[in-house]
Design an enzyme around this catalytic site. Sequence first.
Site, PDB file in Angstrom:
ATOM      1  N   LYS A 183       0.791  -1.263  -0.158  1.00  0.00           N
ATOM      2  CA  LYS A 183       0.175   0.298  -0.227  1.00  0.00           C
ATOM      3  C   LYS A 183       0.935   1.182  -0.051  1.00  0.00           C
ATOM      4  CE  LYS A 183      -1.881   2.367   3.424  1.00  0.00           C
ATOM      5  NZ  LYS A 183      -2.028   3.929   2.792  1.00  0.00           N
ATOM      6  N   GLU A 259      10.291   1.509  10.031  1.00  0.00           N
ATOM      7  CA  GLU A 259      11.539   2.299   9.819  1.00  0.00           C
ATOM      8  C   GLU A 259      10.606   3.404  10.359  1.00  0.00           C
ATOM      9  OE1 GLU A 259      14.393   2.387   8.744  1.00  0.00           O
ATOM     10  OE2 GLU A 259      14.684   0.043   8.987  1.00  0.00           O
ATOM     11  N   CYS A 293      13.117  11.753   6.215  1.00  0.00           N
ATOM     12  CA  CYS A 293      13.559  10.603   8.066  1.00  0.00           C
ATOM     13  C   CYS A 293      14.964  10.892   8.869  1.00  0.00           C
ATOM     14  CB  CYS A 293      13.169   9.678   7.498  1.00  0.00           C
ATOM     15  SG  CYS A 293      14.214   8.507   6.325  1.00  0.00           S
ATOM     16  N   GLU A 390       8.887  15.814  15.691  1.00  0.00           N
ATOM     17  CA  GLU A 390       9.745  15.316  14.290  1.00  0.00           C
ATOM     18  C   GLU A 390       8.964  16.545  13.129  1.00  0.00           C
ATOM     19  OE1 GLU A 390       8.398  12.339  11.726  1.00  0.00           O
ATOM     20  OE2 GLU A 390      10.517  12.303  10.986  1.00  0.00           O
TER      21      GLU A 390
HETATM   22  P1  NAD Z   1       2.442   8.152   7.841  1.00  0.00           P
HETATM   23  O1  NAD Z   1       3.178   6.950   9.196  1.00  0.00           O
HETATM   24  O2  NAD Z   1       1.117   9.145   8.016  1.00  0.00           O
HETATM   25  O3  NAD Z   1       1.801   7.016   7.036  1.00  0.00           O
HETATM   26  C1  NAD Z   1       2.974   5.998   6.277  1.00  0.00           C
HETATM   27  C2  NAD Z   1       2.499   5.055   5.613  1.00  0.00           C
HETATM   28  O4  NAD Z   1       1.385   4.640   6.411  1.00  0.00           O
HETATM   29  C3  NAD Z   1       1.076   5.341   4.551  1.00  0.00           C
HETATM   30  O5  NAD Z   1       0.996   4.833   3.469  1.00  0.00           O
HETATM   31  C4  NAD Z   1      -0.007   5.554   5.497  1.00  0.00           C
HETATM   32  O6  NAD Z   1      -1.905   5.409   5.179  1.00  0.00           O
HETATM   33  C5  NAD Z   1       0.058   4.676   6.514  1.00  0.00           C
HETATM   34  N1  NAD Z   1      -0.606   4.496   7.729  1.00  0.00           N
HETATM   35  C6  NAD Z   1      -0.549   5.613   8.940  1.00  0.00           C
HETATM   36  N2  NAD Z   1      -1.248   5.106   9.317  1.00  0.00           N
HETATM   37  C7  NAD Z   1      -1.620   3.245   9.581  1.00  0.00           C
HETATM   38  C8  NAD Z   1      -1.716   2.054  10.658  1.00  0.00           C
HETATM   39  N3  NAD Z   1      -2.526   2.841  11.211  1.00  0.00           N
HETATM   40  N4  NAD Z   1      -1.550   0.965   9.980  1.00  0.00           N
HETATM   41  C9  NAD Z   1      -1.542   0.654   9.088  1.00  0.00           C
HETATM   42  N5  NAD Z   1      -1.024   1.391   7.872  1.00  0.00           N
HETATM   43  C10 NAD Z   1      -0.782   3.274   8.066  1.00  0.00           C
HETATM   44  O7  NAD Z   1       3.272   8.740   7.398  1.00  0.00           O
HETATM   45  P2  NAD Z   1       4.238   9.677   5.707  1.00  0.00           P
HETATM   46  O8  NAD Z   1       3.509  10.986   6.383  1.00  0.00           O
HETATM   47  O9  NAD Z   1       3.457   9.164   4.784  1.00  0.00           O
HETATM   48  O10 NAD Z   1       5.621   9.847   6.275  1.00  0.00           O
HETATM   49  C11 NAD Z   1       6.600  10.615   7.114  1.00  0.00           C
HETATM   50  C12 NAD Z   1       7.056  10.265   7.647  1.00  0.00           C
HETATM   51  O11 NAD Z   1       7.586   8.821   7.955  1.00  0.00           O
HETATM   52  C13 NAD Z   1       7.571  10.394   8.672  1.00  0.00           C
HETATM   53  O12 NAD Z   1       7.650  10.412  10.252  1.00  0.00           O
HETATM   54  C14 NAD Z   1       9.072  10.462   8.137  1.00  0.00           C
HETATM   55  O13 NAD Z   1      10.688  10.205   9.890  1.00  0.00           O
HETATM   56  C15 NAD Z   1       8.926   8.810   8.336  1.00  0.00           C
HETATM   57  N6  NAD Z   1       9.729   8.207   7.492  1.00  0.00           N
HETATM   58  C16 NAD Z   1      10.788   7.310   7.943  1.00  0.00           C
HETATM   59  C17 NAD Z   1      11.710   6.639   7.111  1.00  0.00           C
HETATM   60  C18 NAD Z   1      12.690   5.743   7.788  1.00  0.00           C
HETATM   61  O14 NAD Z   1      13.714   5.214   6.395  1.00  0.00           O
HETATM   62  N7  NAD Z   1      13.026   6.479   9.389  1.00  0.00           N
HETATM   63  C19 NAD Z   1      12.406   7.272   5.560  1.00  0.00           C
HETATM   64  C20 NAD Z   1      10.950   7.815   5.003  1.00  0.00           C
HETATM   65  C21 NAD Z   1       9.822   8.234   5.869  1.00  0.00           C
END
Ligand code: NAD
Length: 487
Positions: A183, A259, A293, A390
């Site tokens: 997804k 991650e 991130c 963050e």
């Molecule tokens: P987010 O957590 O809002 O969403 C990420 C994904 O998770 C989306 O596809 C979303 O639909 C899904 N999601 C959200 N809640 C969920 C749940 N309860 N169950 C299953 N899926 C769920 O994050 P975002 O705003 O899309 O991305 C930014 C975040 O991602 C930042 O915190 C960033 O640091 C992190 N990030 C981390 C890395 C890493 O390698 N550590 C890399 C890129 C981004």
Amino acid sequence: MSLSFDPATIDLPRAHFIGGERVPATGGIALHRPSDGVAFADCPVAEADLVDRAVEAAKRALKTSGWGIVRPRERVNALHRWADLIEAEAVTLARMEAVASTRPIAELLKFDIPITVEQIRFFAEFADKEGGDLVPTAADSVGLIATEPYGVVGAITPWNFPISMAAWKLGPALAAGNAVVLKPSEMTPFATLYLAELSVRAGMPAGLINIVLGDGRTTGAAITGHPGIAKVSFTGSTGAGAAIMENIARTGIKPMTLELGGKSPQVVFADADIALAAGAVARGILANGGQACVAGSRLVVEESVAEEVVGLILKQMSEIKPGPTWDEASAYSPIISERQIGRMAGIVDAAVARGARCRTGGSRLDREGYFYAPTLLEGLEANSPAITEEIFGPVLTVQTFRDEEEAMALADHPTYGLCAGLYTRDLSRGLRLSSRLQAGTVWVNRYGRSRDHILPTGGYKQSGLGKDLGREAYCANRKSKSVLIAV
Ligand code: NAD
């Protein structure tokens, strides 16, 4: 050839992709282009029945193609063919991505897509090289540690680097012999769909990659809680990671890789190459508009050189060239959404109201779309949310130190530990302090991911669990089995 294009001319696939076929869908979440705020598409939301269909398609593909049990070189060859096709289709993919996301077209073609291709090739090569072990046992037996694919892996990706995040998940899972139900973020689903379609065109079994679109609460939860999904690989925020852990604990324990978020320090000592350090710090917070991130969002600098370092960073911040992601001259990304720009402005405004000095930025750029000015904040209270949360935007905080102990205390974050930067000409200090910094990755005299895909990435503390990239990501996609044979 000019890379610039008209976003209205790009045909975006409005469908899920299951069993090698588009499953058309309408309605869903309204999407706005970050570069100009124009509503341009809806992202459909798959309910549990569609996730079921995707899991069944993945199981069927594994069974009929034997993907997990064929001679491993066949997997290597198939993945290389897919990588070749992605390379050939780079412009189409990049345009789909640029319309919906914050990634400028020139950067997509220079970094995201070539890196995606490299990573798929990198992981492909593990398939026929990384194996189990023959281990020492008593002479009357033979002990083996065998490894096997999990079956169907569930993957969930964020919006900030959509194609490369998909490659992080798909590359190792497929090379290791699994099928995937993925997804993408509901905000940036299109290029990931096309990436999956290319796998079928490259001759990989239909159903090996299934893409279901939707939000986290409905579609994401249906994936992580599905009994047919044997392992979950997630990249996103720490909050969503916690919700996923909870759902997995409730619905049936399974391995997961998480991650998550970061709030990474950039520690600059007075003996550093100051121009190099300032350049790396500036790029570390400006890249993708700070929506990474790994964004190095906290400058921790030795007092005696603080003004010099800050001056150089301010200069770079003043020179950035914002512009729509579909213009090849754009080098500064918009923020993903109106909501996110509001959240960021709230944190910055509150810090300033409590006495922080804003040396530059601190407001939205006066242009269409969701652009926020590069921002540098000084004089913050130690517990200011600008330092602890963050922000996920182009906001750099500055704190100064007088000695190593103070530097390490300021660098340490109570909850995050994704990455850290360290700048010094004293390599003994570099080595000594890199072991003290509580982060999954430490960069010394440089900042940001390189193309050394062998280096795993993952967080300490609440920045994550498990690793992406590297041998570790491949191995995490196979389970081990101990076999003892009496001879
Ligand atoms: P987010 O957590 O809002 O969403 C990420 C994904 O998770 C989306 O596809 C979303 O639909 C899904 N999601 C959200 N809640 C969920 C749940 N309860 N169950 C299953 N899926 C769920 O994050 P975002 O705003 O899309 O991305 C930014 C975040 O991602 C930042 O915190 C960033 O640091 C992190 N990030 C981390 C890395 C890493 O390698 N550590 C890399 C890129 C981004």
